[in-house]
Design a protein around this motif. Structure first.
Motif, mmCIF file in Angstrom:
data_model
loop_
_atom_site.group_PDB
_atom_site.id
_atom_site.type_symbol
_atom_site.label_atom_id
_atom_site.label_comp_id
_atom_site.label_asym_id
_atom_site.label_seq_id
_atom_site.Cartn_x
_atom_site.Cartn_y
_atom_site.Cartn_z
ATOM 1 N N PHE A 20 -0.060 17.530 9.301
ATOM 2 C CA PHE A 20 1.848 17.864 9.203
ATOM 3 C C PHE A 20 2.108 18.691 10.719
ATOM 4 C CE2 PHE A 20 5.889 19.776 8.871
ATOM 5 C CZ PHE A 20 6.464 18.924 8.061
ATOM 6 N N GLU A 21 3.553 17.584 11.583
ATOM 7 C CA GLU A 21 4.017 18.529 12.604
ATOM 8 C C GLU A 21 5.713 18.356 12.327
ATOM 9 O OE1 GLU A 21 2.382 18.389 17.226
ATOM 10 O OE2 GLU A 21 1.890 15.973 15.929
ATOM 11 N N GLY A 22 5.781 19.597 11.834
ATOM 12 C CA GLY A 22 7.379 19.647 12.089
ATOM 13 C C GLY A 22 8.580 18.942 12.189
ATOM 14 N N ARG A 23 7.965 19.330 13.887
ATOM 15 C CA ARG A 23 9.428 18.308 14.551
ATOM 16 C C ARG A 23 10.020 16.870 14.256
ATOM 17 N NH1 ARG A 23 5.564 17.194 20.393
ATOM 18 N NH2 ARG A 23 4.786 15.581 19.446
ATOM 19 N N ASP A 24 8.421 16.674 13.627
ATOM 20 C CA ASP A 24 9.538 14.385 13.438
ATOM 21 C C ASP A 24 9.776 15.150 12.014
ATOM 22 O OD1 ASP A 24 7.124 13.964 14.731
ATOM 23 O OD2 ASP A 24 5.577 13.908 13.392
ATOM 24 N N TYR A 25 9.994 15.696 10.965
ATOM 25 C CA TYR A 25 10.939 16.264 9.847
ATOM 26 C C TYR A 25 12.241 16.843 9.961
ATOM 27 C CZ TYR A 25 7.491 13.468 8.588
ATOM 28 O OH TYR A 25 5.385 12.870 8.322
ATOM 29 N N GLY A 26 12.304 17.941 11.047
ATOM 30 C CA GLY A 26 13.258 18.095 11.451
ATOM 31 C C GLY A 26 12.677 20.160 11.506
ATOM 32 N N GLY A 27 11.379 20.307 11.148
ATOM 33 C CA GLY A 27 11.129 21.741 10.828
ATOM 34 C C GLY A 27 10.553 22.388 11.498
ATOM 35 N N GLU A 28 10.540 23.931 11.866
ATOM 36 C CA GLU A 28 9.846 24.991 13.222
ATOM 37 C C GLU A 28 8.664 25.153 12.974
ATOM 38 O OE1 GLU A 28 12.216 27.758 12.977
ATOM 39 O OE2 GLU A 28 14.453 26.206 13.060
ATOM 40 N N ILE A 29 7.903 24.849 11.880
ATOM 41 C CA ILE A 29 6.201 25.100 11.962
ATOM 42 C C ILE A 29 5.529 23.825 11.581
ATOM 43 C CG2 ILE A 29 6.521 27.165 11.101
ATOM 44 C CD1 ILE A 29 5.464 25.789 8.223
ATOM 45 N N SER A 30 4.434 23.638 11.562
ATOM 46 C CA SER A 30 3.255 22.444 11.304
ATOM 47 C C SER A 30 2.038 23.155 10.877
ATOM 48 C CB SER A 30 2.642 21.638 13.443
ATOM 49 O OG SER A 30 4.318 21.464 13.972
ATOM 50 N N LEU A 31 1.629 22.360 10.544
ATOM 51 C CA LEU A 31 0.262 22.807 9.697
ATOM 52 C C LEU A 31 -0.714 21.476 9.485
ATOM 53 C CD1 LEU A 31 1.010 21.672 6.038
ATOM 54 C CD2 LEU A 31 2.417 23.633 6.560
ATOM 55 N N PHE A 32 -2.250 22.270 9.581
ATOM 56 C CA PHE A 32 -3.098 21.365 8.735
ATOM 57 C C PHE A 32 -3.228 21.354 7.567
ATOM 58 C CE2 PHE A 32 -4.162 21.421 13.259
ATOM 59 C CZ PHE A 32 -4.570 19.663 13.371
ATOM 60 N N ILE A 33 -3.811 21.217 6.702
ATOM 61 C CA ILE A 33 -4.146 20.980 4.678
ATOM 62 C C ILE A 33 -5.691 20.169 4.884
ATOM 63 C CG2 ILE A 33 -4.047 20.444 2.740
ATOM 64 C CD1 ILE A 33 -1.039 20.374 2.872
ATOM 65 N N VAL A 34 -6.463 21.226 4.998
ATOM 66 C CA VAL A 34 -7.604 21.226 5.230
ATOM 67 C C VAL A 34 -9.020 21.048 4.115
ATOM 68 C CG1 VAL A 34 -10.272 21.974 6.547
ATOM 69 C CG2 VAL A 34 -7.742 22.059 7.193
ATOM 70 N N ASP A 35 -9.661 19.836 3.747
ATOM 71 C CA ASP A 35 -10.636 20.291 3.099
ATOM 72 C C ASP A 35 -11.724 19.658 3.496
ATOM 73 O OD1 ASP A 35 -11.757 19.187 0.280
ATOM 74 O OD2 ASP A 35 -10.214 18.174 0.131
ATOM 75 N N GLU A 96 -10.730 24.462 1.117
ATOM 76 C CA GLU A 96 -9.307 24.081 0.932
ATOM 77 C C GLU A 96 -8.578 25.420 1.577
ATOM 78 O OE1 GLU A 96 -8.113 22.633 -3.147
ATOM 79 O OE2 GLU A 96 -9.531 21.666 -2.969
ATOM 80 N N ILE A 97 -8.132 25.223 2.960
ATOM 81 C CA ILE A 97 -7.156 25.824 3.663
ATOM 82 C C ILE A 97 -5.538 25.626 4.133
ATOM 83 C CG2 ILE A 97 -8.607 25.749 5.600
ATOM 84 C CD1 ILE A 97 -8.936 28.878 5.800
ATOM 85 N N VAL A 98 -5.069 26.142 4.195
ATOM 86 C CA VAL A 98 -3.876 25.821 5.024
ATOM 87 C C VAL A 98 -3.741 26.603 6.309
ATOM 88 C CG1 VAL A 98 -1.125 25.926 5.029
ATOM 89 C CG2 VAL A 98 -2.724 25.294 2.721
ATOM 90 N N CYS A 99 -3.687 25.834 6.738
ATOM 91 C CA CYS A 99 -4.037 26.562 9.008
ATOM 92 C C CYS A 99 -2.353 26.435 9.307
ATOM 93 C CB CYS A 99 -4.741 25.297 9.803
ATOM 94 S SG CYS A 99 -6.021 25.633 9.145
ATOM 95 N N ILE A 100 -1.334 27.244 9.319
ATOM 96 C CA ILE A 100 -0.198 27.460 9.656
ATOM 97 C C ILE A 100 0.230 27.635 11.169
ATOM 98 C CG2 ILE A 100 2.191 27.986 9.066
ATOM 99 C CD1 ILE A 100 0.902 28.601 6.163
ATOM 100 N N HIS A 101 0.685 26.504 12.080
ATOM 101 C CA HIS A 101 1.289 26.828 13.145
ATOM 102 C C HIS A 101 2.531 27.146 13.487
ATOM 103 C CE1 HIS A 101 -2.831 25.021 14.493
ATOM 104 N NE2 HIS A 101 -2.918 24.603 12.862
ATOM 105 N N ALA A 102 2.778 28.275 14.005
ATOM 106 C CA ALA A 102 3.953 28.817 14.466
ATOM 107 C C ALA A 102 4.769 28.123 16.340
ATOM 108 C CB ALA A 102 3.601 30.267 15.157
ATOM 109 N N SER A 103 4.776 26.644 15.546
ATOM 110 C CA SER A 103 5.184 25.774 16.484
ATOM 111 C C SER A 103 5.496 24.270 15.890
ATOM 112 C CB SER A 103 4.029 25.376 17.336
ATOM 113 O OG SER A 103 4.189 24.314 18.557
ATOM 114 N N ASP A 104 6.559 24.123 16.484
ATOM 115 C CA ASP A 104 7.062 22.262 15.306
ATOM 116 C C ASP A 104 6.249 21.309 16.164
ATOM 117 O OD1 ASP A 104 7.523 22.255 18.051
ATOM 118 O OD2 ASP A 104 9.794 21.161 17.740
ATOM 119 N N THR A 105 5.495 22.057 16.667
ATOM 120 C CA THR A 105 4.411 20.775 17.529
ATOM 121 C C THR A 105 3.218 21.280 17.315
ATOM 122 O OG1 THR A 105 3.896 18.765 18.511
ATOM 123 C CG2 THR A 105 4.734 20.875 19.811
#
Length: 111
Positions: A20-35, A96-105
């Motif tokens: 998920f990249e926040g810039r595509d949705y007006g968000g300020e963070i990006s993330l991976f939901i890892v499985d 299962e881990i959530v990887c939160i990136h402090a960037s919109d991309t």
């Protein structure tokens, strides 16, 4: 205004990790939901921003700079910008881990 990104079941030959990249949705963070299966995880890499992981299920081994440590469900791990890091599923079951990136991309350089 808000947006909902609906979960889609992957095809049998596709990765179960969600990007998920926040810039595509007006968000300020990006993330991976890892499985991940046991033994899986990304190679050593860096980002020009901090990254935060929240372990939801399983056991992960993190390498951050010169340090290696394990994290378990409920643990939160944070790494500073430009520090080489990686993780691997070292448990017997799924990670299962959530990887939160402090960037919109997501900006990721593999080493």
């Amino acid at each position: 205004m808000f947006r909902i990104v609906r979960h889609q079941e992957p095809q049998p030959d596709q990765s179960r990790t969600v990007r998920f990249e926040g810039r595509d949705y007006g968000g300020e963070i990006s993330l991976f939901i890892v499985d991940n299966e046991p033994g899986q995880g990304p190679g050593l890499h860096v980002h020009p921003y901090s990254e935060t992981w929240a372990v939801r299920k399983g056991e992960a081994e993190f390498t951050v700079g010169e340090t290696t440590t394990r994290a378990f469900p409920g643990d939160i791990v944070v790494v500073a910008a430009n520090v080489p890091h990686r993780f691997e599923n070292v448990g017997m079951g799924r990670l299962e881990i959530v990887c939160i990136h402090a960037s919109d991309t997501i900006v990721q350089e593999f080493l």
